[in-house]
Design an enzyme around this catalytic site. Structure first.
Site, PDB file in Angstrom:
ATOM      1  N   THR A 155       0.822  -1.209   0.000  1.00 33.39           N
ATOM      2  CA  THR A 155       0.000   0.000   0.000  1.00 33.39           C
ATOM      3  C   THR A 155       0.860   1.264   0.000  1.00 33.39           C
ATOM      4  OG1 THR A 155      -1.502   1.253   1.428  1.00 33.39           O
ATOM      5  CG2 THR A 155      -0.098  -0.306   2.524  1.00 33.39           C
ATOM      6  N   ASP A 156       0.263   2.370  -0.448  1.00 33.40           N
ATOM      7  CA  ASP A 156       0.966   3.659  -0.370  1.00 33.40           C
ATOM      8  C   ASP A 156       1.020   4.186   1.067  1.00 33.40           C
ATOM      9  OD1 ASP A 156      -1.713   4.352  -0.090  1.00 33.40           O
ATOM     10  OD2 ASP A 156      -1.713   5.896  -1.651  1.00 33.40           O
ATOM     11  N   GLU A 157       0.215   3.582   1.972  1.00 31.61           N
ATOM     12  CA  GLU A 157       0.174   4.103   3.352  1.00 31.61           C
ATOM     13  C   GLU A 157       1.501   3.921   4.092  1.00 31.61           C
ATOM     14  OE1 GLU A 157      -3.257   3.452   5.702  1.00 31.61           O
ATOM     15  OE2 GLU A 157      -4.619   3.712   4.018  1.00 31.61           O
ATOM     16  N   TYR A 213      -1.934  -0.522  11.043  1.00 36.34           N
ATOM     17  CA  TYR A 213      -2.069  -1.191   9.740  1.00 36.34           C
ATOM     18  C   TYR A 213      -0.871  -0.883   8.843  1.00 36.34           C
ATOM     19  CZ  TYR A 213      -3.324  -1.633   4.798  1.00 36.34           C
ATOM     20  OH  TYR A 213      -3.294  -1.920   3.454  1.00 36.34           O
ATOM     21  N   LYS A 268       2.169  -3.321   7.340  1.00 35.83           N
ATOM     22  CA  LYS A 268       2.463  -3.502   5.916  1.00 35.83           C
ATOM     23  C   LYS A 268       3.907  -3.081   5.619  1.00 35.83           C
ATOM     24  CE  LYS A 268      -0.022  -4.588   3.003  1.00 35.83           C
ATOM     25  NZ  LYS A 268      -0.423  -5.928   2.456  1.00 35.83           N
TER      26      LYS A 268
END
Ligand code: NAD
Ligand code: DAU
Length: 353
Positions: free
Chosen positions: A136-138, A161, A165
């Protein structure tokens, strides 16, 4: 598997979730010469109903296995002689990671570690194994008013989260550098489209707006996400899985930076056009913000475009209208997700906001 069977054998973890289902619906008919094994333990987010059109396909199998269970995973990999993996299984909802981070640590970090160990084991005799990690970009944290995430951006995860990741991304990188494992990682922006579980912004707002319930916008609603129609993401995954360079990471995004409040207003407008009735915009309710809420995400997709020729096909307006229509046409699907546990989840997450 028969030793006569020389097909490519690809495990897809998390294949019963939102992106995993869309990906399998794209891949299974497209590659009849491969065998796809969907490995999913069916958490609240997994739904076998998403996969009815491919469930009897000759090149598709399902195995209910938890990626945290190493021996069960190994038995599954041995049974099908798995030689490549597209790894999507994860706990994926930021709000749940704030109220209960433990499952995120086990599945997203521990589960990824198990898969890496299995891949390492399978390459011990010099056999190739391709490991595509879907991230993810997060992991890059929050942007200010300007700038973009590139493949060189520093990791600054802000939620349990995104931290889980990010940890998984680092392990994947380490297995490439240390053991020479053939890995590719993709970091994608916010997806939307069919089969997204109604805890996420777009399907949650569609559901509430249809049933005349408040539309809970966090904080001032001016947070920005970069939205991508899920089928465009799936095409990018297909491309990177086949053509991405080992050891590389690819950012995937569609240049669709939009404030949350604008999305909710657009959804109300589309539903008003289709269903008529009182303007749904008046259901918008500003509620307490998400702790540690990232302000802005925006992907620079130049690298994947230049290297692999990928570009999204859907404009945001097309994708959003298709998505609204899909949820209107699939009321039974929504009902299957929101009966039972969902009521308790909604109550806990929104009652005191
Ligand atoms: P989802 O929550 O809809 O689906 C996750 C799937 O993984 C479910 O089918 C669930 O049953 C399965 N799963 C969870 N834990 C498991 C475990 N321990 N063992 C086996 N299966 C397990 O998630 P999604 O939105 O489809 O996201 C898929 C992947 O893509 C995730 O890795 C997520 O981090 C990543 N991603 C998501 C988005 C997005 O906008 N949704 C964007 C970028 C990246
Ligand atoms: O950026 C990619 C990520 O996008 C993925 O890695 C995650 O798995 C996926 O869940 C998604 O994370 P977000 O937190 O951005 O998505 P979510 O749909 O939960 O929220 C989108 C924005 O909308 C965010 O700014 C919070 C806000 N929001 C969300 C909900 C559920 C609201 O204002 N109200 C809500 O009720």
């Amino acid at each position: 598997m028969s030793s006569q069977d020389s097909r490519k054998r690809i495990a897809v973890t998390g294949g019963a979730g939102f992106i995993g289902s869309n990906l399998l619906l794209h891949l299974v008919p497209r590659y009849p010469g491969y065998l796809f094994v969907n490995i999913d333990c069916l958490t609240y987010a997994g739904n076998m109903g998403n996969l009815t059109t491919i469930e009897t396909a000759e090149n598709y199998r399902f195995e209910k296995v938890d990626i945290c269970e190493f021996e069960a995973l190994r038995a599954c990999f041995d049974k099908y002689e798995i030689d490549s993996l597209i790894h999507l299984a994860a706990e994926s909802h930021v709000d749940r990671s704030i109220t209960g981070p433990a499952a995120f640590i086990s599945s997203n970090i521990g589960g990824t570690f198990n898969l890496l160990e299995l891949a390492r084991e399978r390459t011990a005799n010099g056999r190739p194994f391709r490991f595509h990690h879907v991230s993810t970009d997060e992991v890059f944290g929050s942007l200010g008013k300007t700038g973009y995430f590139t493949e060189q951006s520093a990791y600054r995860p802000n939620s349990p989260y995104s931290a889980s990741k990010a940890s998984a991304d680092h392990l994947v990188r380490a297995y490439h550098k240390t053991y020479g494992l053939e890995v590719v990682t993709t970091n994608c922006s916010n997806n939307y489209g069919p089969y997204q579980f109604p805890e996420k912004l777009i399907p949650l707002m569609i559901r509430n707006a249809i049933s005349g319930k408040p539309l809970p916008v966090y904080g001032d609603g001016k947070q920005i996400r970069d939205w991508l129609y899920v089928q465009d993401h799936c095409k990018a995954l297909d491309l990177v899985f086949h053509e991405g360079k080992a050891g590389e990471t690819y950012n995937i995004g569609g240049h669709n930076e939009i404030e949350n409040i604008e999305i909710v207003t657009s959804l109300c407008r589309i539903l008003d056009e289709i269903l008529g009735g009182e303007p749904r915009k008046k259901l918008i309710t500003f509620v307490k913000d998400r702790p540690g809420h990232d302000r802005r995400y925006a992907i620079d997709p130049t690298y994947i475009k230049e290297q692999l020729g990928w570009e999204p096909k859907h404009t945001f307006d097309e994708g959003l209208r298709k998505t609204v229509q899909w949820y209107l046409d699939n009321e039974a699907w929504m009902e299957s997700c929101t009966s039972g546990e969902y009521q308790k989840y909604y109550e806990t997450m929104y009652a005191n906001r």
